[in-house]
Design a protein around this motif. Structure first.
Motif, PDB file in Angstrom:
ATOM      1  N   THR A  94       0.815  -1.221   0.000  1.00 17.57           N
ATOM      2  CA  THR A  94       0.000   0.000   0.000  1.00 17.57           C
ATOM      3  C   THR A  94       0.847   1.269   0.000  1.00 17.57           C
ATOM      4  N   HIS A  95       2.160   1.127  -0.280  1.00 16.43           N
ATOM      5  CA  HIS A  95       3.047   2.287  -0.211  1.00 16.43           C
ATOM      6  C   HIS A  95       4.048   2.300  -1.369  1.00 16.43           C
ATOM      7  N   ASN A  96       4.413   3.493  -1.792  1.00 13.45           N
ATOM      8  CA  ASN A  96       5.543   3.678  -2.686  1.00 13.45           C
ATOM      9  C   ASN A  96       6.820   3.572  -1.855  1.00 13.45           C
ATOM     10  N   PRO A  97       7.766   2.703  -2.233  1.00 13.98           N
ATOM     11  CA  PRO A  97       8.948   2.502  -1.385  1.00 13.98           C
ATOM     12  C   PRO A  97       9.819   3.741  -1.237  1.00 13.98           C
ATOM     13  N   LEU A  98       9.871   4.600  -2.251  1.00 15.12           N
ATOM     14  CA  LEU A  98      10.633   5.851  -2.114  1.00 15.12           C
ATOM     15  C   LEU A  98      10.010   6.740  -1.048  1.00 15.12           C
ATOM     16  N   ARG A  99       8.696   6.834  -1.087  1.00 15.44           N
ATOM     17  CA  ARG A  99       7.997   7.657  -0.102  1.00 15.44           C
ATOM     18  C   ARG A  99       8.214   7.101   1.305  1.00 15.44           C
ATOM     19  N   ALA A 101      10.833   5.386   2.346  1.00 15.08           N
ATOM     20  CA  ALA A 101      12.211   5.686   2.749  1.00 15.08           C
ATOM     21  C   ALA A 101      12.335   7.128   3.225  1.00 15.08           C
ATOM     22  N   GLU A 102      11.714   8.060   2.510  1.00 14.88           N
ATOM     23  CA  GLU A 102      11.737   9.456   2.958  1.00 14.88           C
ATOM     24  C   GLU A 102      11.049   9.616   4.300  1.00 14.88           C
ATOM     25  N   ASP A 103       9.903   8.954   4.461  1.00 16.89           N
ATOM     26  CA  ASP A 103       9.178   9.030   5.734  1.00 16.89           C
ATOM     27  C   ASP A 103      10.046   8.511   6.881  1.00 16.89           C
ATOM     28  N   ILE A 104      10.716   7.393   6.659  1.00 13.29           N
ATOM     29  CA  ILE A 104      11.552   6.804   7.701  1.00 13.29           C
ATOM     30  C   ILE A 104      12.675   7.755   8.087  1.00 13.29           C
ATOM     31  N   ALA A 105      13.356   8.301   7.090  1.00 15.39           N
ATOM     32  CA  ALA A 105      14.469   9.205   7.369  1.00 15.39           C
ATOM     33  C   ALA A 105      13.983  10.459   8.092  1.00 15.39           C
ATOM     34  N   THR A 106      12.859  10.991   7.659  1.00 15.84           N
ATOM     35  CA  THR A 106      12.320  12.200   8.281  1.00 15.84           C
ATOM     36  C   THR A 106      11.891  11.922   9.719  1.00 15.84           C
ATOM     37  N   MET A 107      11.191  10.797   9.926  1.00 17.09           N
ATOM     38  CA  MET A 107      10.776  10.427  11.271  1.00 17.09           C
ATOM     39  C   MET A 107      11.977  10.225  12.180  1.00 17.09           C
ATOM     40  N   ASP A 108      13.031   9.650  11.654  1.00 16.26           N
ATOM     41  CA  ASP A 108      14.228   9.420  12.456  1.00 16.26           C
ATOM     42  C   ASP A 108      14.769  10.734  12.996  1.00 16.26           C
ATOM     43  N   HIS A 109      14.759  11.773  12.173  1.00 16.04           N
ATOM     44  CA  HIS A 109      15.204  13.093  12.629  1.00 16.04           C
ATOM     45  C   HIS A 109      14.229  13.690  13.635  1.00 16.04           C
ATOM     46  N   MET A 110      12.946  13.620  13.326  1.00 14.05           N
ATOM     47  CA  MET A 110      11.954  14.241  14.214  1.00 14.05           C
ATOM     48  C   MET A 110      11.920  13.575  15.581  1.00 14.05           C
TER      49      MET A 110
END
Length: 377
Positions: A94-99, A101-110
């Motif tokens: 149910t997800h685009n893998p690029l999106r 990966a970006e979500d994971i990286a962004t969440m890691d920072h937040m």
């Protein structure tokens, strides 16, 4: 041993669920958020290691109303300072893998480097079939095990994980697979943009795009810890050995679990990974701790009703039951420690939502004060 909590995001008590359509009740949802916030704050202060949740949608019945994994992760992060926040996980079909990966990286920072993330295949057909991004893919479970739909889903999942890990770990990259091509073949930016060439990578002077990269890169190196969702098969464990991901295995069969860990280590070595014993997987089960065994068993009735009503029809067997007084739970953990002396992470599936606030906090406090100190690293 380090102890992580996991919840399903259940919106109501048994009677409220039995009344029907509990997931649509905003009063219940507000109460759930408030209760979760208190549990997270308590766990953060009491020394628990992590706090996890799944991704599921369209949950009008309210049994597992977890919705967008990023939003619930931010709710957990907002109310904690040191806990690892574990989204387990992004449902691949149910997800685009690029999106992702970006979500994971962004969440890691937040979350200040406190993020742990699971990637999973998807078993709840009602929402997966409505959210899926490719028509030929389906939810999987006992009803189609080893059938073409299961084989295709597994094949897709392997490519999905490859892309996510590659995007998280690389400055720029390209991918050519059966299901995804990044960047698209022959892609040329339609207008000249010198910034791409002067300050980036992957774009030629003629605006041909050969590689792409996500931003930001994760705060943790090379990426946040990977989890494999609730796994019950050797095949799933061996898949995650390739990536250093940690499957969560809720089982009372410690012999099987030990065999799984041994096989994981051998498979990881084939991919150049050296895994410290005890790090192969997370073990655990349903958790309820009360002052006495009798009280814990009484409390457990609603959770077992939940399991039989909700999990069993999906083909999920009853897992390890860490239910009892602090002494009873300690004895079981002693047995685990004897058979698996290096076991690192234990996942406690709590009856959040089903039990009232005082019951959950009593369980968490008894565990933190009377059990966890005995098993501290």
């Amino acid at each position: 041993m380090r102890f992580s909590l996991f919840m399903y995001c259940t919106v109501g008590r048994r009677a409220e669920l039995e009344a029907g359509m509990a997931g649509r009740n905003p009063v219940l949802y507000q109460r759930m958020l408030d209760e979760i916030a208190e549990y997270v704050r308590f766990a953060d202060d009491a020394g628990y290691f992590g706090f996890g949740h799944p991704e599921h949608h369209l949950q009008i019945e309210g049994f597992e109303i977890s919705n967008d994994p990023k939003l619930m992760s931010m709710w957990l992060g907002r109310h904690s300072k040191r806990l690892r926040v574990i989204t387990c996980g992004f449902v691949s079909t149910t997800h685009n893998p690029l999106r992702v990966a970006e979500d994971i990286a962004t969440m890691d920072h937040m979350l200040g480097g406190r993020f742990g993330v699971g990637l999973v295949r998807g078993y709840q057909a009602r929402w997966v079939e409505n959210f899926k991004i490719r028509g030929e893919l389906n939810a999987v479970g006992p009803w189609n095990k080893d059938q073409p739909a299961d084989v295709a889903n597994r094949e897709y999942f392997g490519e999905f994980v490859d892309i996510v890990v590659k995007a998280l770990s690389s400055e720029t990259f390209s991918h050519r697979g059966k299901y995804w091509t990044f960047p698209p073949d022959g892609m040329v930016n339609p207008h000249d943009h010198p910034v791409y060439v002067k300050y980036g990578q992957g774009v030629a002077p003629d605006m041909r795009i050969d590689e792409i990269g996500i931003a930001p890169r994760p705060l943790q190196t090379p990426h946040p810890p990977l989890y494999g969702g609730f796994a019950a098969s050797m095949r799933t464990a061996l898949f995650w050995a390739k990536y250093g991901g940690k499957p969560i295995v809720l089982t009372d069969n410690l012999d099987f679990y030990g065999q799984l860990c041994t096989a994981y280590t051998a498979e990881a070595a084939k991919h150049g990974r050296t895994i410290r014993n005890g790090q192969q997987a997370a073990w655990g089960g349903i958790f309820i701790c009360a002052p006495t065994d009798a009280q814990a068993q009484e409390w457990a009735k609603d959770m077992m009703w939940f399991w039989q009503s909700w999990a069993t029809p999906f083909g999920q067997g009853v897992p390890e039951l860490l239910i009892g007084s602090p002494e009873t739970i300690s004895r079981r953990l002693d047995e685990v420690k004897r058979l698996l002396p290096d076991q690192d992470e234990v996942v406690l599936l709590i009856p959040q939502g089903l039990h009232d606030r005082s019951q959950i906090l009593t369980s968490l406090e008894l565990m933190a004060t009377k059990v966890m100190p005995r098993f501290a690293a």
